[in-house]
Design a protein around this motif. Sequence first.
Motif, mmCIF file in Angstrom:
data_model
loop_
_atom_site.group_PDB
_atom_site.id
_atom_site.type_symbol
_atom_site.label_atom_id
_atom_site.label_comp_id
_atom_site.label_asym_id
_atom_site.label_seq_id
_atom_site.Cartn_x
_atom_site.Cartn_y
_atom_site.Cartn_z
ATOM 1 N N GLY A 1 0.787 -1.234 0.000
ATOM 2 C CA GLY A 1 0.000 0.000 0.000
ATOM 3 C C GLY A 1 0.814 1.276 0.000
ATOM 4 N N GLY A 2 2.132 1.165 -0.160
ATOM 5 C CA GLY A 2 2.983 2.358 -0.240
ATOM 6 C C GLY A 2 3.230 2.754 -1.687
ATOM 7 N N THR A 3 3.805 3.940 -1.865
ATOM 8 C CA THR A 3 4.172 4.401 -3.205
ATOM 9 C C THR A 3 5.678 4.637 -3.229
ATOM 10 O OG1 THR A 3 2.051 5.552 -3.315
ATOM 11 C CG2 THR A 3 3.706 6.156 -4.967
ATOM 12 N N VAL A 4 6.345 4.111 -4.248
ATOM 13 C CA VAL A 4 7.799 4.240 -4.328
ATOM 14 C C VAL A 4 8.174 5.277 -5.383
ATOM 15 C CG1 VAL A 4 9.964 3.019 -4.796
ATOM 16 C CG2 VAL A 4 8.109 1.852 -3.574
ATOM 17 N N HIS A 5 9.095 6.167 -5.014
ATOM 18 C CA HIS A 5 9.612 7.188 -5.927
ATOM 19 C C HIS A 5 11.116 7.006 -6.036
ATOM 20 C CE1 HIS A 5 5.831 9.567 -5.075
ATOM 21 N NE2 HIS A 5 5.941 8.865 -3.963
ATOM 22 N N TRP A 6 11.669 7.344 -7.171
ATOM 23 C CA TRP A 6 13.114 7.199 -7.381
ATOM 24 C C TRP A 6 13.708 8.582 -7.621
ATOM 25 C CZ3 TRP A 6 15.326 2.070 -7.957
ATOM 26 C CH2 TRP A 6 14.378 1.033 -7.895
ATOM 27 N N ALA A 7 14.746 8.915 -6.866
ATOM 28 C CA ALA A 7 15.363 10.233 -7.000
ATOM 29 C C ALA A 7 16.838 10.081 -7.360
ATOM 30 C CB ALA A 7 15.217 11.025 -5.699
ATOM 31 N N ALA A 8 17.211 10.554 -8.535
ATOM 32 C CA ALA A 8 18.585 10.396 -9.001
ATOM 33 C C ALA A 8 19.546 11.303 -8.232
ATOM 34 C CB ALA A 8 18.672 10.687 -10.495
ATOM 35 N N HIS B 1 4.894 7.129 1.473
ATOM 36 C CA HIS B 1 5.744 7.290 0.289
ATOM 37 C C HIS B 1 7.186 6.962 0.640
ATOM 38 C CE1 HIS B 1 2.627 9.364 -2.078
ATOM 39 N NE2 HIS B 1 2.233 9.841 -0.901
ATOM 40 N N LEU B 2 7.798 6.136 -0.184
ATOM 41 C CA LEU B 2 9.215 5.824 -0.036
ATOM 42 C C LEU B 2 9.970 6.480 -1.186
ATOM 43 C CD1 LEU B 2 11.687 4.265 1.072
ATOM 44 C CD2 LEU B 2 10.912 2.281 -0.244
ATOM 45 N N VAL B 3 10.925 7.353 -0.838
ATOM 46 C CA VAL B 3 11.749 8.001 -1.868
ATOM 47 C C VAL B 3 13.130 7.348 -1.839
ATOM 48 C CG1 VAL B 3 12.711 10.183 -2.711
ATOM 49 C CG2 VAL B 3 10.492 10.166 -1.525
ATOM 50 N N ARG C 1 -0.826 11.776 9.244
ATOM 51 C CA ARG C 1 -1.650 11.050 8.279
ATOM 52 C C ARG C 1 -0.812 10.595 7.083
ATOM 53 N NH1 ARG C 1 -6.418 14.698 6.519
ATOM 54 N NH2 ARG C 1 -4.639 15.658 5.482
ATOM 55 N N THR C 2 0.215 11.410 6.769
ATOM 56 C CA THR C 2 1.081 11.095 5.625
ATOM 57 C C THR C 2 2.516 10.943 6.106
ATOM 58 O OG1 THR C 2 -0.333 12.406 4.184
ATOM 59 C CG2 THR C 2 1.895 11.924 3.367
ATOM 60 N N LEU C 3 3.169 9.871 5.663
ATOM 61 C CA LEU C 3 4.572 9.636 6.024
ATOM 62 C C LEU C 3 5.400 9.530 4.744
ATOM 63 C CD1 LEU C 3 6.925 8.840 7.928
ATOM 64 C CD2 LEU C 3 6.041 6.490 7.883
ATOM 65 N N ILE C 4 6.465 10.322 4.701
ATOM 66 C CA ILE C 4 7.372 10.294 3.545
ATOM 67 C C ILE C 4 8.757 9.886 4.059
ATOM 68 C CG2 ILE C 4 8.393 11.640 1.663
ATOM 69 C CD1 ILE C 4 5.976 13.663 2.181
ATOM 70 N N SER C 5 9.276 8.767 3.580
ATOM 71 C CA SER C 5 10.587 8.299 4.034
ATOM 72 C C SER C 5 11.598 8.434 2.907
ATOM 73 C CB SER C 5 10.506 6.846 4.493
ATOM 74 O OG SER C 5 9.588 6.730 5.560
ATOM 75 N N VAL C 6 12.673 9.144 3.202
ATOM 76 C CA VAL C 6 13.736 9.342 2.215
ATOM 77 C C VAL C 6 14.886 8.413 2.595
ATOM 78 C CG1 VAL C 6 15.301 11.008 1.143
ATOM 79 C CG2 VAL C 6 13.040 11.749 1.958
ATOM 80 N N VAL C 7 15.179 7.463 1.711
ATOM 81 C CA VAL C 7 16.090 6.386 2.078
ATOM 82 C C VAL C 7 17.129 6.177 0.971
ATOM 83 C CG1 VAL C 7 16.196 3.925 2.649
ATOM 84 C CG2 VAL C 7 14.216 5.263 3.374
ATOM 85 N N GLY C 8 18.380 6.167 1.356
ATOM 86 C CA GLY C 8 19.455 5.889 0.397
ATOM 87 C C GLY C 8 19.323 4.475 -0.137
#
Lengths: 506, 221
Positions: free
Chosen positions: A75-82, A288-290, A234-241
Motif C-alpha cells: 500500500g505504499g508508493t515508491v519514488h526514485w530520486a537520481a 511514500h518511499l523516496v 496522516r502522511t509519512l514520507i521516508s527518504v532512504v538511500g
Amino acid sequence: MPAFPEAARTATRDAQLRHNLRKATHTIRDKRDAVVAELDDWSRLRAAGKAIKDRTLRHLDHYLERLEESVTAAGGTVHWAADAAEANAIVTGLVRATGERDVVKVKSMATQEIELNEALAEAGITAYETDLAELIVQLSEDLPSHILVPAIHRNRAEIREIFRDRMAAWGVPAPDDLGDDPRALAEAARVHLRERFLRTRVAVSGANFAVADTGTLVVLESEGNGRMCLTLPRTLISVVGIEKVVPTWSDLEVFLQLLPRSSTGERMNPYTSTWTGVTPGDGPQEFHLVLLDNGRTDVLADTVGRQALRCIRCSACLNICPVYERAGGHAYGSVYPGPIGAILTPQLRGTGSAADAALPYASSLCGACYEVCPVAIDIPEVLVHLREEVAARPGHLGEKAAMGAAGWVFEGERRLGAAQRAVSAARSLVPRRLPGPGAAWTDTRDIPPIPEESFRSWWRREGRHGRAETDAPAPGQVRRERPEQSEQAERSERPEQSERGEDGRR
Amino acid sequence: MSTSPTRGTRPGGGSRERILARVRAALADVPAHEAPEDVAVPRAYTPAHGQGATVELLVDRLVDYRAQVHRAAPGELAERIGLALAHRRAQRVVVPADAPEEWFARTATTIVRDGGGLDVAELDGMDGVVTGCAVAIAETGTIVLDTGAAQGRRALTLIPDYHLCVVRADQIVDGVPQALPRLDPARPLTWISGPSATSDIELNRVEGVHGPRTLEVVIVE
C-alpha cells in the motif's frame, strides 16, 4: 566550506569543544566495549553483517526492484530520486499535495545530505526537527557535528541559552525559570515538541533498514520522537538511500544486534519501529518511499570504495578516531563526519574540490576505525585508495615530500631499525609538551608515549619462540623479566629474522 | 513560494530506469551468472547466548533500563495491576478494546477501552495505558508490541506518560534471533527497551522525552 586542515586548525583551538568531544567519545567507547564483550560471537555477527551487505550491494538492482514490489503491494508508493534536487522536488510535491505547511522530521542523515529543510522552506513549508539534539542544532542555526549525538559540541549552559532565546520563535516557548539541568532541558523540549506532534499531519523520516522481501522499513531511536513521527501523522514520507536495503526479514537479527551495541553502547536502543506499507486504522494512511541515489551509484562503481556503502551509520568509527576526537565533526565539512565521512563524502561528491580532496588525508591511518566497524569496512584501505586518486593530480607537494622522506626510511630495513632505535633511546627525553613553535601542536594533542622498543625489535627477539600468537606479552614486560636472554636472542636472530618472522605468524 | 517545475519527479518517471541502469553499470565487475545466493553469508553466529534463565535475565535487563518490574503468578495478576495503578494514583487509564476483563477485577481506576475512536488529545489526557505484548527478548530487555491481542494501536502506548505492560512467561525468548520468526512483518511493530530516554545533553541519560517516561512490567509465570 574550508578544507579539512584549515577547519581542523580552528576547531582544535577550541578547548571547550575538545573537552566535550573527549568526554563524549570516551564514554560511548567504553560502553560499547562492555556490551560488545558480552557477545562471544561478535566477530561472527560482524562477518555475517558484512556478507549480507556485500550480497545486497553486488545485486542491488535485484533487491531494489524487490523492495519496490513489496512496498507497493503493502500500500505504499515508491519514488526514485537520481539526485538531491529531484528528491527535494518529490518531497516538496508530496507535501504540497496534502495542503499542509508544516512537517515533523525524525533525524535523517539522507535529508540533511540533500538539504531538504532548505528546499521545503523555499516552497513555504516549515520542517521541524524533533530529535532533541537536532532541535538544539536547528534552533541555534548550527550544523550537526556527530552522527549519533549531533549537538555533542554544546554543553548544558549553551543549550539553556538556545532554548530560552529561540524556542518561542518556533512554537511553545521555554519556561521563564528554565535551568540548565539536563532533566529540565529535556522537559522543555518535551513540552515544546508535544504540541507539534499532536497536530502535525505530515512526517518525513529516514530509515535504518529497508527489507526487500517484505517491504518493511525500520527506524531505531531513543526518545520516542521517531514513534511520534511514524505513528501520528496522516502522511509519512521516508527518504532512504538505495544502500539501506537488506534482503530478508531474518537478516534483521544480525543488524539489530550489531547496530545498538556499536552505536550507543546499549544492548538495544529504547525504541525500534517497523512498518510495512500502511495499516488501516493505525498510523499514517498514506506512505511514500523516496529511494535516493545522489552519488551512491558512483560509490558502487568503485570496487575498492564500494564497501563504504555497507555503513549502517553507527558512529563507532567517530568515537574511536583520534583525529575526530580533536577536530570535531564540523571540520569534515559534510553531513558524514569522522572516518566514515572521510571516505564516503569524497566518493559521493567526487574529489574535485579542495575540501573533498583533503578528506582522505584527515586520518592517522591507525586502523582503529576498521577494528570497531560492525560491518568491517576497511576504512584505511579506502583512504589510501582515495589518496592515490587525489595524489595523481598536480599539487600536494608537501605531502609528496613527506611521503618521500618516509619512503626513504621505510625502504631500507636497516634504516627503519636505526630510526626506531634512535627514537626509543630518546624516549625519556620527550616532554609532554613541546617548547617554542611546537607548542602550538602539543596544545591540542598528546604526544603519544614512545614504547621502550619497537615491535620489530621485539619480534626479532621473541618471534621464533612462537609466543606472539598465544600470550603475546608487552615488549616492556619481557625485557624486564629476562634481560639477558633477550639481549642474546636479539643478536643471534638478526640474520634470519625476516623469513622466520613471516613463517612464525602462520 | 517557489515556482520551480517538478518535471521528471512523478512516480514512474525516468529516474527509476536511470538509477537501475547506473546500478547495473556500476556492477560491471559482478559476473553475469552470479546469483545473490552465490554471495555466501556465514551464519555461524550463536542463535542464543545462554546468558542465564530467561525470566531472570529479562528482569535484570529491564531493571538495568530503569523499568519497574514485578513477577506474579496468574492468580495474582489482577491484584498486581490494581496495586500498580493505585501506587501511580491513576484516575483513568486507557486499555485496548480486547484487554482481558479479569486484569482489571481489582482496581478502582477508571478503565477506558479504546476501539480506535479516541483522538490524540483524549489519549494525552489519560494517566496511563495497560497492554499485553507479543514477544519479550530476555537478552536485550526488549518488549515487542505487534498491535495484536491486548495491545491496541500504536498511539495507545505512545502518548500516555505511563505504560504498564503484562508479559507472559511463554512470550519470553532468549535473543533477537528467536524473536523475529515469531513476529509478522506485515504488522507494525514497536520494540521497547526501557522507557523513552535521551543522552543528547552532555551524555547525561534522562528518561522520557516523548514516549512514556515510566515503564512498568508485570511478568506472569
